[in-house]
Design an enzyme around this catalytic site. Structure first.
Site, mmCIF file in Angstrom:
data_model
loop_
_atom_site.group_PDB
_atom_site.id
_atom_site.type_symbol
_atom_site.label_atom_id
_atom_site.label_comp_id
_atom_site.label_asym_id
_atom_site.label_seq_id
_atom_site.Cartn_x
_atom_site.Cartn_y
_atom_site.Cartn_z
ATOM 1 N N ASP A 146 -6.222 0.702 0.063
ATOM 2 C CA ASP A 146 -6.232 0.799 1.519
ATOM 3 C C ASP A 146 -7.527 0.193 2.028
ATOM 4 O O ASP A 146 -8.316 -0.351 1.276
ATOM 5 C CB ASP A 146 -6.079 2.250 1.976
ATOM 6 C CG ASP A 146 -7.161 3.119 1.401
ATOM 7 O OD1 ASP A 146 -8.333 2.688 1.391
ATOM 8 O OD2 ASP A 146 -6.857 4.219 0.951
ATOM 9 N N LYS A 204 0.830 -1.208 0.000
ATOM 10 C CA LYS A 204 0.000 0.000 0.000
ATOM 11 C C LYS A 204 0.864 1.258 0.000
ATOM 12 O O LYS A 204 0.643 2.183 -0.786
ATOM 13 C CB LYS A 204 -0.930 -0.024 1.212
ATOM 14 C CG LYS A 204 -1.986 1.040 1.199
ATOM 15 C CD LYS A 204 -1.505 2.266 1.898
ATOM 16 C CE LYS A 204 -2.584 3.332 1.882
ATOM 17 N NZ LYS A 204 -2.187 4.465 2.725
#
Length: 220
Positions: A147, A129
């Site tokens: 996310d 991420k």
DNA sequence: TGCCAGGCCGGGT
DNA sequence: ACCCGGCATGGC
């Protein structure tokens, strides 16, 4: 619903103009290391708290590898406490600084996208991420960060299979949206997730996508 | 007031 | 290849 239509509807619902996305990216591109530090601080943390932490840190140190490489970890810890997970993050930031002096980050970002992604992920504290956010914001590599909000919202909307893991979700989203829309798509899905499509008590009644969301039962 | 927030790591299966 | 506990402050 087509990806373009999805984006334009969300953009309209949240009243965000194209220029705002452009300005955001422009503001980030020039300082990749700061984006990296900010993204580490944002891990599993609300944006308000991560901003606080970053601002505290800025008061004490310049956000550059050179300055932070010489910083005292304890000082970093105290500054970034509002972000939570602060001991881990302080150690990570210090180590990143040490490892990325002399423009190493820019060199990494100038490699081809997938290589840069792998190198970034090999750094401690940098997972998929964080790597994707840094690449999307500061490099010329269109990738789609996933996310917690993006994951939840995408699954509810049916853009991504229920059982998808990070890499799978990323793939589906990269195929669904076109590369020039990754930044918008990423930010708009987050906004949707924070505002309406919340983990708890989602506000489906007022959600701008309720009419096309399978979860609410109104079919495709 | 317990749960969630723009995750990641290390150890165990 | 997954799954899980740990990390930790702040907000609702």
């Amino acid at each position: 619903m087509s990806p373009k239509e999805l984006i334009s509807r969300l953009q309209k619902a949240f009243e965000i103009r194209d220029e705002e996305f452009i300005a955001l990216k422009a503001s980030k591109t020039k300082n990749p290391f700061e984006v990296l530090v900010a993204t580490v601080l944002s891990q599993n943390t609300t944006d308000k708290n991560s901003f606080r932490a970053l601002n505290n840190l800025k008061k004490i140190y310049k956000i550059t590898p050179e300055a932070l490489a010489k910083a005292d970890v304890k000082e970093i810890e105290q500054a970034i406490r509002p972000a939570g997970l602060y001991r881990q993050k302080a150690r990570v930031i210090k180590e990143l600084a040490v490892n990325l002096t002399n423009g190493k980050l820019n060199k990494i970002l100038s490699m081809d996208g997938e290589s840069a992604r792998e190198v970034l992920k090999s750094l401690r504290g940098v997972g998929p991420k964080t790597a994707d956010v840094v690449l999307l914001m500061t490099a010329n590599y269109p990738t789609f960060p996933v996310d917690t909000h993006v994951m939840r919202v995408s699954k509810r909307l049916g853009l991504v299979p229920e059982d998808a893991n990070y890499e799978e979700a990323r793939r589906f989203l990269m195929e669904f949206f076109s590369p020039e829309d990754y930044l918008k798509g990423h930010l708009l899905l987050i906004k949707l997730g924070r505002t309406y499509c919340k983990a708890r008590n989602p506000k489906c009644e007022s959600c701008p996508l309720s009419d096309i969301c399978p979860k609410i039962g109104v079919r495709e």
